[in-house]
Design an enzyme around this catalytic site. Structure first.
Site, PDB file in Angstrom:
ATOM      1  CE  LYS A  15      -2.147  -0.787   4.241  1.00 27.22           C
ATOM      2  NZ  LYS A  15      -1.291  -2.824   4.268  1.00 27.22           N
ATOM      3  NE  ARG A  91      -4.316  -0.908   9.537  1.00 29.32           N
ATOM      4  CZ  ARG A  91      -3.259  -0.771   9.040  1.00 29.32           C
ATOM      5  NH1 ARG A  91      -3.386   0.679   8.595  1.00 29.32           N
ATOM      6  NH2 ARG A  91      -2.193  -0.948   8.663  1.00 29.32           N
ATOM      7  NE  ARG A 130       8.332  -2.211   6.609  1.00 27.10           N
ATOM      8  CZ  ARG A 130       6.873  -1.693   6.580  1.00 27.10           C
ATOM      9  NH1 ARG A 130       6.107  -1.415   5.917  1.00 27.10           N
ATOM     10  NH2 ARG A 130       6.007  -2.561   7.821  1.00 27.10           N
ATOM     11  NE  ARG A 136       6.557  -0.330  10.293  1.00 25.52           N
ATOM     12  CZ  ARG A 136       5.917   0.038   9.790  1.00 25.52           C
ATOM     13  NH1 ARG A 136       5.838   0.453   8.440  1.00 25.52           N
ATOM     14  NH2 ARG A 136       4.630  -0.498   9.960  1.00 25.52           N
ATOM     15  NE  ARG A 147       2.153  -4.565  11.388  1.00 20.91           N
ATOM     16  CZ  ARG A 147       3.328  -4.299  10.822  1.00 20.91           C
ATOM     17  NH1 ARG A 147       4.594  -5.253  11.104  1.00 20.91           N
ATOM     18  NH2 ARG A 147       3.086  -3.868   9.901  1.00 20.91           N
TER      19      ARG A 147
HETATM   20  P1  B4P Z   1       3.300  -2.082   2.895  1.00 20.14           P
HETATM   21  O1  B4P Z   1       3.042  -2.359   1.659  1.00 20.14           O
HETATM   22  O2  B4P Z   1       3.824  -0.624   1.173  1.00 20.14           O
HETATM   23  O3  B4P Z   1       3.571  -1.973   3.879  1.00 20.14           O
HETATM   24  P2  B4P Z   1       2.590  -0.522   4.959  1.00 20.14           P
HETATM   25  O4  B4P Z   1       2.011   0.942   4.043  1.00 20.14           O
HETATM   26  O5  B4P Z   1       3.836  -0.202   6.019  1.00 20.14           O
HETATM   27  O6  B4P Z   1       1.929  -1.080   5.610  1.00 20.14           O
HETATM   28  P3  B4P Z   1       1.766  -1.875   7.418  1.00 20.14           P
HETATM   29  O7  B4P Z   1      -0.160  -2.298   6.859  1.00 20.14           O
HETATM   30  O8  B4P Z   1       2.470  -2.288   7.588  1.00 20.14           O
HETATM   31  O9  B4P Z   1       1.489  -0.290   7.731  1.00 20.14           O
HETATM   32  P4  B4P Z   1       0.532   0.740   8.449  1.00 20.14           P
HETATM   33  O10 B4P Z   1       1.796   1.934   8.532  1.00 20.14           O
HETATM   34  O11 B4P Z   1      -0.345   1.780   7.766  1.00 20.14           O
HETATM   35  O12 B4P Z   1       5.135  -2.236   1.646  1.00 20.14           O
HETATM   36  C1  B4P Z   1       5.387  -3.323   3.234  1.00 20.14           C
HETATM   37  C2  B4P Z   1       7.477  -3.652   2.518  1.00 20.14           C
HETATM   38  O13 B4P Z   1       6.892  -4.389   0.967  1.00 20.14           O
HETATM   39  C3  B4P Z   1       7.853  -2.962   1.920  1.00 20.14           C
HETATM   40  O14 B4P Z   1       9.379  -3.303   2.551  1.00 20.14           O
HETATM   41  C4  B4P Z   1       8.065  -2.490   0.430  1.00 20.14           C
HETATM   42  O15 B4P Z   1       9.741  -2.774  -0.128  1.00 20.14           O
HETATM   43  C5  B4P Z   1       8.066  -4.448  -0.123  1.00 20.14           C
HETATM   44  N1  B4P Z   1       7.259  -4.368  -0.532  1.00 20.14           N
HETATM   45  C6  B4P Z   1       6.131  -3.276  -1.586  1.00 20.14           C
HETATM   46  N2  B4P Z   1       5.533  -3.975  -2.848  1.00 20.14           N
HETATM   47  C7  B4P Z   1       6.135  -5.181  -2.986  1.00 20.14           C
HETATM   48  C8  B4P Z   1       6.214  -5.837  -4.167  1.00 20.14           C
HETATM   49  N3  B4P Z   1       5.812  -5.954  -5.347  1.00 20.14           N
HETATM   50  N4  B4P Z   1       7.580  -7.144  -3.927  1.00 20.14           N
HETATM   51  C9  B4P Z   1       8.178  -7.531  -3.243  1.00 20.14           C
HETATM   52  N5  B4P Z   1       8.082  -5.888  -2.010  1.00 20.14           N
HETATM   53  C10 B4P Z   1       7.188  -5.357  -1.721  1.00 20.14           C
HETATM   54  O16 B4P Z   1       0.273   0.725   9.746  1.00 20.14           O
HETATM   55  C11 B4P Z   1       1.231   0.389  10.975  1.00 20.14           C
HETATM   56  C12 B4P Z   1       0.138   0.570  12.702  1.00 20.14           C
HETATM   57  O17 B4P Z   1      -0.562   1.546  12.566  1.00 20.14           O
HETATM   58  C13 B4P Z   1      -0.295  -1.014  12.194  1.00 20.14           C
HETATM   59  O18 B4P Z   1      -0.471  -1.611  12.777  1.00 20.14           O
HETATM   60  C14 B4P Z   1      -1.507  -0.409  13.675  1.00 20.14           C
HETATM   61  O19 B4P Z   1      -1.142  -0.871  14.878  1.00 20.14           O
HETATM   62  C15 B4P Z   1      -1.537   1.844  12.880  1.00 20.14           C
HETATM   63  N6  B4P Z   1      -2.895   2.194  12.267  1.00 20.14           N
HETATM   64  C16 B4P Z   1      -2.291   2.406  11.072  1.00 20.14           C
HETATM   65  N7  B4P Z   1      -3.834   2.699  10.677  1.00 20.14           N
HETATM   66  C17 B4P Z   1      -4.689   2.348  11.434  1.00 20.14           C
HETATM   67  C18 B4P Z   1      -6.413   2.599  11.416  1.00 20.14           C
HETATM   68  N8  B4P Z   1      -6.806   3.219  10.750  1.00 20.14           N
HETATM   69  N9  B4P Z   1      -6.642   2.332  12.856  1.00 20.14           N
HETATM   70  C19 B4P Z   1      -6.394   1.773  13.347  1.00 20.14           C
HETATM   71  N10 B4P Z   1      -4.775   1.390  13.960  1.00 20.14           N
HETATM   72  C20 B4P Z   1      -4.109   2.299  12.679  1.00 20.14           C
END
Ligand code: B4P
Length: 190
Positions: A15, A91, A130, A136, A147
């Site tokens: 995402k 979410r 990552r 992180r 998660r």
């Molecule tokens: P991403 O998929 O980009 O991961 P993310 O955006 O960080 O999502 P995540 O769900 O983990 O975190 P968020 O900040 O929303 O990338 C993951 C990895 O994969 C990267 O290293 C990337 O390089 C790699 N990658 C991507 N595409 C690829 C491909 N095609 N092939 C290979 N590798 C690839 O949330 C973090 C925390 O915040 C949550 O756990 C929660 O506690 C809180 N939170 C956030 N939003 C919330 C909400 N709405 N409600 C309640 N809590 C919330």
């Protein structure tokens, strides 16, 4: 012209990765609730302190806090030119319902919800990779598994929620970043 997109998908589905490019190409503002929470955390705000332990366990921060943050962002945007990509929000069903209401109150409508589909083992491997690069706090195996569980119980019901509204676009998230980006572009209005 207004455009409101949602990126839905499990942790590590890509995402955040895809959001950056899409926002640049379509002139959208990225609203990542995860990035907003991490920013509060690094600035040491009261909200950041509250969120820290919850995020480290891989659980979800309360709906009230999240919806309040999003509402502040949306209401500060220029009327008639609200161009937003929600990354990692909503979410929970409560967040999705609050977003529906927020859009009605602001005379806005959803353009599409893109679901990035990736199987769990690939997600775990991506996040562990990552962890080596970014360090992180929530990218360790135990928290990652939690998660995934939280996603399956609290967030996955949103797939049916948006499907019933005829708003869901499914995209296979496996493959190179460029390949996935190409698939996303294909399902969105030109
Ligand atoms: P991403 O998929 O980009 O991961 P993310 O955006 O960080 O999502 P995540 O769900 O983990 O975190 P968020 O900040 O929303 O990338 C993951 C990895 O994969 C990267 O290293 C990337 O390089 C790699 N990658 C991507 N595409 C690829 C491909 N095609 N092939 C290979 N590798 C690839 O949330 C973090 C925390 O915040 C949550 O756990 C929660 O506690 C809180 N939170 C956030 N939003 C919330 C909400 N709405 N409600 C309640 N809590 C919330």
């Amino acid at each position: 012209m207004n455009e409101i997109l949602i990126f839905l998908g499990p942790p590590g589905a890509g995402k955040g990765t895809q959001a950056k490019q899409l926002c640049e190409d379509r002139n959208l503002v990225q609203i990542s609730t995860g990035d907003m929470l991490r920013s509060h955390r690094s600035r040491g705000t009261e909200l950041g302190k509250q969120a820290q332990a919850i995020m480290d366990r891989g659980e979800l921060v309360s709906d009230d806090i999240i919806v309040g943050m999003v509402r502040d962002e949306i209401t500060s945007m220029e009327a008639g030119n609200t161009r937003v990509l929600f990354d990692g929000f909503p979410r929970t069903t409560a967040q999705a319902e609050a977003l529906d209401q927020l859009l009605v109150d602001s005379s806005l409508s959803l353009t599409a919800t893109v679901l990035l589909d990736v199987e769990e083992e690939e997600l775990v491997q991506r996040l562990l990779k990552r962890a080596e690069i970014e360090g992180r706090a929530d990218d360790n195996e135990e928290t990652i598994r939690n998660r995934m569980k939280v996603y399956n119980t609290q967030t996955a019901p949103l797939i049916a929620f948006y499907e019933e509204k005829g708003m869901l676009k499914r995209v296979a998230g496996l493959g190179s970043v460029e390949e996935v980006y190409g698939r996303i572009s294909e399902v969105l209005p030109k």
